[in-house]
Motif scaffolding. Structure first.
Motif, PDB file in Angstrom:
ATOM      1  N   THR A  72       3.388  -7.974 -11.128  1.00 44.49           N
ATOM      2  CA  THR A  72       3.136  -8.556  -9.812  1.00 44.49           C
ATOM      3  C   THR A  72       3.237  -7.503  -8.712  1.00 44.49           C
ATOM      4  N   LEU A  73       4.249  -6.660  -8.773  1.00 40.58           N
ATOM      5  CA  LEU A  73       4.410  -5.638  -7.738  1.00 40.58           C
ATOM      6  C   LEU A  73       3.243  -4.653  -7.713  1.00 40.58           C
ATOM      7  N   VAL A  74       2.619  -4.422  -8.853  1.00 30.13           N
ATOM      8  CA  VAL A  74       1.461  -3.527  -8.909  1.00 30.13           C
ATOM      9  C   VAL A  74       0.224  -4.181  -8.295  1.00 30.13           C
ATOM     10  N   ILE A  75       0.051  -5.477  -8.505  1.00 34.50           N
ATOM     11  CA  ILE A  75      -1.200  -6.126  -8.094  1.00 34.50           C
ATOM     12  C   ILE A  75      -1.118  -6.908  -6.784  1.00 34.50           C
ATOM     13  N   ILE A  76       0.078  -7.170  -6.266  1.00 39.54           N
ATOM     14  CA  ILE A  76       0.193  -8.120  -5.158  1.00 39.54           C
ATOM     15  C   ILE A  76      -0.433  -7.633  -3.847  1.00 39.54           C
ATOM     16  N   ASN A  93       4.800 -16.222 -15.483  1.00 36.90           N
ATOM     17  CA  ASN A  93       5.476 -15.925 -14.219  1.00 36.90           C
ATOM     18  C   ASN A  93       4.622 -15.054 -13.291  1.00 36.90           C
ATOM     19  N   VAL A  94       3.664 -14.331 -13.836  1.00 40.67           N
ATOM     20  CA  VAL A  94       2.813 -13.493 -12.978  1.00 40.67           C
ATOM     21  C   VAL A  94       2.006 -14.361 -12.010  1.00 40.67           C
ATOM     22  N   PRO A  95       1.201 -15.326 -12.483  1.00 40.01           N
ATOM     23  CA  PRO A  95       0.479 -16.153 -11.514  1.00 40.01           C
ATOM     24  C   PRO A  95       1.415 -17.015 -10.664  1.00 40.01           C
ATOM     25  N   LEU A  96       2.581 -17.379 -11.194  1.00 39.84           N
ATOM     26  CA  LEU A  96       3.569 -18.100 -10.386  1.00 39.84           C
ATOM     27  C   LEU A  96       4.007 -17.236  -9.209  1.00 39.84           C
ATOM     28  N   PHE A 125       7.451  -5.220   0.464  1.00 43.25           N
ATOM     29  CA  PHE A 125       7.968  -4.858  -0.850  1.00 43.25           C
ATOM     30  C   PHE A 125       9.428  -5.283  -1.017  1.00 43.25           C
ATOM     31  N   PRO A 126      10.307  -5.005  -0.039  1.00 44.11           N
ATOM     32  CA  PRO A 126      11.703  -5.450  -0.199  1.00 44.11           C
ATOM     33  C   PRO A 126      11.827  -6.978  -0.327  1.00 44.11           C
ATOM     34  N   ARG A 127      11.012  -7.725   0.395  1.00 47.25           N
ATOM     35  CA  ARG A 127      11.034  -9.186   0.275  1.00 47.25           C
ATOM     36  C   ARG A 127      10.570  -9.630  -1.103  1.00 47.25           C
ATOM     37  N   TYR A 128       9.547  -8.969  -1.631  1.00 43.48           N
ATOM     38  CA  TYR A 128       9.064  -9.314  -2.969  1.00 43.48           C
ATOM     39  C   TYR A 128      10.176  -9.090  -4.003  1.00 43.48           C
ATOM     40  N   ILE A 129      10.862  -7.952  -3.879  1.00 43.57           N
ATOM     41  CA  ILE A 129      11.954  -7.633  -4.810  1.00 43.57           C
ATOM     42  C   ILE A 129      13.058  -8.689  -4.698  1.00 43.57           C
TER      43      ILE A 129
END
Length: 182
Positions: A163-167, A53-56, A113-117
């Motif tokens: 993902t949130l750490v690396i995006i 799911n990370v690369p997804l 960040f809110p959109r990613y969450i």
């Protein structure tokens, strides 16, 4: 070339670039699913937690809904086919493809960040509901799939944190790279 041909292929270089990025994302999803995984003895079907799911998530956020959908659905379905989870492949193609599509759709207009969450919460709901239905059909039992929900939550939660750490660094690097090539 005629105007009609140009309309069909507006920018073949960008088409090749998109195809190449999508293919690389498919491979990354497959590899992260196949190599970085843990089988769970507690779930009814054995269960599997993986980092595919990370690369997804990264593909959907950086490259949009189409790349997210294709990379996620195809990458994980290939894993299912070659790893003995073949009955799951059609469900994976649809469920994970939908996860990637929705993640890309939610984040492609506004990167924040809110959109990613929000996108990750939506992906989590799709995964839990989709795989609950899939397992119900495959197992012929609508109670047993409940045991898979904790593993799916852990899988999405771990992928979300990574993902949130690396995006953001990846997004900035990708934008600079793409802008230089354009």
């Amino acid at each position: 070339m005629s105007a009609k041909t140009d309309a069909v292929r507006p920018n073949s270089v960008s088409n090749v670039m998109e195809l190449t990025l999508t293919a690389m994302c498919i491979v990354l999803v497959y590899v992260f699913t196949a190599v970085v995984n843990i089988r769970l003895p507690i779930a009814a079907n054995g269960g599997l937690i993986h980092l595919g799911n990370v690369p997804l998530f990264v593909a959907a956020i950086l490259f949009g809904k189409r790349t997210g959908m294709i990379a996620g659905g195809v990458g994980m379905a290939i894993f299912d086919v070659v790893s003995g989870w073949t009955p799951w492949a059609p469900f994976t193609l649809v469920v994970v493809g939908l996860m990637g599509f929705l993640m890309g759709w939610i984040t492609e207009k506004k990167k924040s960040f809110p959109r990613y969450i929000l996108a990750m919460v939506v992906a989590c709901v799709v995964k839990i509901v989709g795989y609950y239905i899939a397992e119900g059909f495959i197992m012929g039992n609508w109670i047993a799939p409940v045991a898979s929900i904790p593993g799916n939550l852990v899988q999405i939660g771990v992928a979300a944190v990574i993902t949130l750490v690396i995006i953001e660094p990846l997004r900035i690097a990708t934008e600079h790279t793409i802008l230089k090539r354009a």
